[in-house]
Design a protein around this motif. Structure first.
Motif, PDB file in Angstrom:
ATOM      1  N   GLY A  43     -20.482   3.745  -2.991  1.00  0.00           N
ATOM      2  CA  GLY A  43     -20.003   2.631  -2.152  1.00  0.00           C
ATOM      3  C   GLY A  43     -20.921   1.712  -1.970  1.00  0.00           C
ATOM      4  N   GLY A  44     -21.041   0.881  -0.810  1.00  0.00           N
ATOM      5  CA  GLY A  44     -21.930  -0.322  -0.881  1.00  0.00           C
ATOM      6  C   GLY A  44     -21.361  -1.405   0.014  1.00  0.00           C
ATOM      7  N   VAL A  45     -21.927  -2.261  -0.027  1.00  0.00           N
ATOM      8  CA  VAL A  45     -21.622  -3.639   0.829  1.00  0.00           C
ATOM      9  C   VAL A  45     -22.224  -4.818   0.135  1.00  0.00           C
ATOM     10  N   ILE A  46     -21.515  -5.919   0.369  1.00  0.00           N
ATOM     11  CA  ILE A  46     -22.141  -7.278  -0.249  1.00  0.00           C
ATOM     12  C   ILE A  46     -21.958  -8.132   1.107  1.00  0.00           C
ATOM     13  N   ARG A  47     -23.167  -8.714   1.154  1.00  0.00           N
ATOM     14  CA  ARG A  47     -23.341  -9.710   2.156  1.00  0.00           C
ATOM     15  C   ARG A  47     -23.678 -11.112   2.063  1.00  0.00           C
ATOM     16  N   VAL A  48     -23.067 -12.174   2.907  1.00  0.00           N
ATOM     17  CA  VAL A  48     -23.572 -13.531   2.679  1.00  0.00           C
ATOM     18  C   VAL A  48     -23.669 -14.000   4.086  1.00  0.00           C
ATOM     19  N   GLN A  49     -24.733 -15.155   4.192  1.00  0.00           N
ATOM     20  CA  GLN A  49     -25.069 -15.365   5.308  1.00  0.00           C
ATOM     21  C   GLN A  49     -25.039 -16.876   5.683  1.00  0.00           C
ATOM     22  N   ASP A  50     -25.095 -17.505   6.865  1.00  0.00           N
ATOM     23  CA  ASP A  50     -25.266 -18.972   7.106  1.00  0.00           C
ATOM     24  C   ASP A  50     -26.271 -18.918   8.226  1.00  0.00           C
ATOM     25  N   ARG A  51     -27.161 -19.973   8.089  1.00  0.00           N
ATOM     26  CA  ARG A  51     -28.158 -20.020   9.179  1.00  0.00           C
ATOM     27  C   ARG A  51     -28.551 -21.325   9.485  1.00  0.00           C
ATOM     28  N   TYR A  52     -28.929 -21.567  10.910  1.00  0.00           N
ATOM     29  CA  TYR A  52     -29.742 -22.832  11.461  1.00  0.00           C
ATOM     30  C   TYR A  52     -30.997 -22.335  12.153  1.00  0.00           C
ATOM     31  N   GLU A  53     -31.836 -22.950  11.926  1.00  0.00           N
ATOM     32  CA  GLU A  53     -33.361 -22.701  12.493  1.00  0.00           C
ATOM     33  C   GLU A  53     -33.788 -23.992  13.181  1.00  0.00           C
ATOM     34  N   SER A  54     -34.649 -23.923  14.156  1.00  0.00           N
ATOM     35  CA  SER A  54     -34.932 -25.050  15.228  1.00  0.00           C
ATOM     36  C   SER A  54     -36.175 -25.873  14.655  1.00  0.00           C
ATOM     37  N   TRP A  55     -36.995 -25.082  14.087  1.00  0.00           N
ATOM     38  CA  TRP A  55     -38.473 -25.566  13.669  1.00  0.00           C
ATOM     39  C   TRP A  55     -38.215 -26.821  13.014  1.00  0.00           C
ATOM     40  N   PRO A  56     -38.975 -27.936  13.029  1.00  0.00           N
ATOM     41  CA  PRO A  56     -38.574 -29.167  11.913  1.00  0.00           C
ATOM     42  C   PRO A  56     -39.036 -28.822  10.496  1.00  0.00           C
ATOM     43  N   GLN A  57     -39.817 -27.818  10.273  1.00  0.00           N
ATOM     44  CA  GLN A  57     -40.204 -27.713   9.010  1.00  0.00           C
ATOM     45  C   GLN A  57     -39.333 -26.840   8.194  1.00  0.00           C
ATOM     46  N   SER A  58     -38.136 -26.127   8.913  1.00  0.00           N
ATOM     47  CA  SER A  58     -37.396 -25.262   8.081  1.00  0.00           C
ATOM     48  C   SER A  58     -36.330 -25.957   7.010  1.00  0.00           C
ATOM     49  N   SER A  59     -36.015 -25.233   6.071  1.00  0.00           N
ATOM     50  CA  SER A  59     -35.167 -25.970   5.068  1.00  0.00           C
ATOM     51  C   SER A  59     -33.672 -25.544   5.468  1.00  0.00           C
ATOM     52  N   ASN A  60     -33.541 -24.771   6.703  1.00  0.00           N
ATOM     53  CA  ASN A  60     -32.140 -24.502   7.336  1.00  0.00           C
ATOM     54  C   ASN A  60     -31.994 -25.112   8.545  1.00  0.00           C
ATOM     55  N   ARG A  61     -31.742 -26.308   8.425  1.00  0.00           N
ATOM     56  CA  ARG A  61     -31.443 -27.284   9.419  1.00  0.00           C
ATOM     57  C   ARG A  61     -30.062 -27.493   9.783  1.00  0.00           C
ATOM     58  N   GLY A  62     -29.136 -27.158   9.089  1.00  0.00           N
ATOM     59  CA  GLY A  62     -27.688 -27.167   9.339  1.00  0.00           C
ATOM     60  C   GLY A  62     -26.935 -26.004   8.694  1.00  0.00           C
ATOM     61  N   MET A  63     -25.731 -25.976   9.593  1.00  0.00           N
ATOM     62  CA  MET A  63     -24.818 -24.874   9.219  1.00  0.00           C
ATOM     63  C   MET A  63     -23.813 -25.284   8.115  1.00  0.00           C
ATOM     64  N   GLY A  64     -23.060 -24.318   7.684  1.00  0.00           N
ATOM     65  CA  GLY A  64     -22.144 -24.581   6.822  1.00  0.00           C
ATOM     66  C   GLY A  64     -22.141 -24.301   5.230  1.00  0.00           C
ATOM     67  N   LYS A  65     -23.514 -23.851   5.025  1.00  0.00           N
ATOM     68  CA  LYS A  65     -23.465 -23.420   3.791  1.00  0.00           C
ATOM     69  C   LYS A  65     -23.842 -22.084   3.700  1.00  0.00           C
ATOM     70  N   LEU A  66     -22.755 -21.201   2.935  1.00  0.00           N
ATOM     71  CA  LEU A  66     -22.971 -19.663   2.765  1.00  0.00           C
ATOM     72  C   LEU A  66     -24.051 -19.220   1.577  1.00  0.00           C
ATOM     73  N   ASP A  67     -24.869 -18.454   1.861  1.00  0.00           N
ATOM     74  CA  ASP A  67     -25.846 -17.794   0.934  1.00  0.00           C
ATOM     75  C   ASP A  67     -25.633 -16.478   0.593  1.00  0.00           C
ATOM     76  N   PHE A  68     -26.113 -16.059  -0.457  1.00  0.00           N
ATOM     77  CA  PHE A  68     -26.098 -14.845  -0.872  1.00  0.00           C
ATOM     78  C   PHE A  68     -27.153 -14.116  -0.098  1.00  0.00           C
ATOM     79  N   ASP A  69     -26.930 -12.902   0.430  1.00  0.00           N
ATOM     80  CA  ASP A  69     -27.940 -12.096   1.432  1.00  0.00           C
ATOM     81  C   ASP A  69     -28.281 -10.872   0.429  1.00  0.00           C
ATOM     82  N   VAL A  70     -27.441  -9.792   0.386  1.00  0.00           N
ATOM     83  CA  VAL A  70     -27.647  -8.508  -0.399  1.00  0.00           C
ATOM     84  C   VAL A  70     -26.472  -7.817  -0.839  1.00  0.00           C
ATOM     85  N   LEU A  71     -26.711  -7.255  -1.876  1.00  0.00           N
ATOM     86  CA  LEU A  71     -25.732  -6.457  -2.508  1.00  0.00           C
ATOM     87  C   LEU A  71     -26.260  -4.814  -2.506  1.00  0.00           C
TER      88      LEU A  71
END
Length: 398
Positions: A43-71
């Motif tokens: 068995g198992g699981v595959i996961r993807v994620q979307d993220r927004y982070e508030s600090w200005p230095q983050s590269s995740n400053r906008g939602m709407g892009k799914l990234d691979f998380d884990v298999l």
């Protein structure tokens, strides 16, 4: 992640599914022999994620892009009184790790032994929170933490007792959960961490839980302890580590309340010039290694409510939760670390969706490298600032 990696794993799983031999097939990825004394399941699981982070230095400053998380690939099996339980992970950027991998033997209905890469039982485990976002106990080494060793388990209607011995810690390139480590062995480190060369050896964990059944649900209270040598590669001398934990887990109809208090101390035999007030932690290199206060008390309080759902396709329940954790460092002039996560889990097997809103301060997970001293002196660019992160995680189980 390269496409060929996913293709290879998918083909492997497919081949397992079509090669049943003389076994009776229970499901596409599960087999049992005719008398039920042996079984094997993939068995198992595959996961993807979307993220927004508030600090200005983050590269995740906008939602709407799914990234691979884990298999995650799970292998489980039984043969008479023996059993297998293992989980292997392929993470973002093609990092790999082991969540667990052990063989167990049931001595009788109440006693069992487990050997391999086993859980180190301590307080609320293996997951010390409800949400997808891990909390402070996890980043201090008290969540989903495994090591090569041996566990003895006793379980009946009144007691759950676990005792374990671990001669060494898991190799750094296989770690999923953080653990203390030496600079020379850890990946994704920084030059200011070079003097920290300590590794736990000969660790012993004990967890004793008293269970109660009430008209409202199952309850438990527990006491945990851990002790080990702390070997320094430079001085070739052994310091010591210990931790004590108290926890409770209460089910009240649809409500669940979890609480824990853990006090820990690393007393290392460092060479001159190395600040004993800090200890180096790290995983397999997916995230940067980081320093924590060598002594502190971490508390957590988690509350959840599960709402059953009817007649909405596969959606069976929604779990609402709030997880809070607080790290008080022994040095009184060091600011505390805090995290709070509010969210929902949508349970629609084989699908699972988490929606987390996490805010906190002086925690490396909130602020990243701009909060790099969060678990110690809190003197980084974003120290003592309340920051937040929104995280959506979509999982498909097979």
């Amino acid at each position: 992640m390269k496409k060929s990696v996913v293709s290879t794993i998918s083909v492997s799983i497919f081949c397992l599914g079509v090669s049943t031999g003389s076994w009776a097939e229970a499901s596409p990825l599960e087999w049992k022999n005719e008398d039920g004394t042996a079984s094997f399941k993939v068995g198992g699981v595959i996961r993807v994620q979307d993220r927004y982070e508030s600090w200005p230095q983050s590269s995740n400053r906008g939602m709407g892009k799914l990234d691979f998380d884990v298999l995650r690939l799970d292998l489980k099996g039984t043969y008479d009184d023996f059993y297998l339980n293992s989980s292997f992970l392929l993470q973002d950027q093609e990092f790999t790790s082991i969540e667990k991998a052990y063989v167990g033997y049931k001595l009788n209905p109440n006693n069992s032994l487990e050997a391999g890469f086993v859980y180190k039982p301590f307080a609320i485990y293996p997951y010390p929170q409800n949400g997808w976002t891990y909390h402070l106990p996890f980043f201090l080494g008290y969540g989903n933490n495994i090591a090569p060793g041996l566990n003895w388990n006793y379980d009946d209607k009144n007691w759950d007792i676990k005792l374990g011995y671990y001669p060494s810690m898991l190799e750094t390139n296989m770690r999923y959960s953080p653990e203390s480590g030496s600079y020379d062995d850890l990946k994704n480190t920084f030059p200011n961490q070079k003097g920290y060369q300590n590794e736990k050896q000969n660790q012993v964990n004990a967890r004793v839980v008293k269970k109660f059944d009430t008209t409202l649900g199952k309850q438990e209270v527990g006491l945990s302890g851990a002790i080990s040598q702390l070997h320094n590669k430079i001085t070739d001398d052994d310091g010591k580590y210990y931790a004590l934990g108290l926890h409770a887990n209460s089910n009240l109809n649809r409500w669940n309340i979890q609480g824990s208090i853990i006090h820990y101390q690393y007393d290392a035999k460092n060479p001159e010039g190395v600040d004993d007030r800090m200890t180096l932690m790290g995983t397999n290199g997916l995230t940067p290694s980081y320093l924590i206060a060598s002594e502190g008390t971490v508390s957590s309080l988690n509350v959840s409510y599960t709402l059953p759902i009817k007649d909405m396709w596969k959606l069976k329940a929604i779990k609402f939760y709030n997880d809070f954790s607080y790290l008080d460092k022994t040095h009184t002039d060091w600011s505390a670390s805090q995290m709070n996560t509010t969210g929902m889990m949508f349970i629609a097997s084989p699908f699972m969706v988490w929606a987390d809103y996490t805010w906190g301060k002086n925690a490396n997970i909130i602020g990243g490298s701009t909060n790099s001293t969060g678990y110690t002196t809190a003197t980084s660019l974003n120290s003592d600032k309340w920051l937040y992160r929104v995280n959506l995680n979509f999982g498909f189980s097979f």
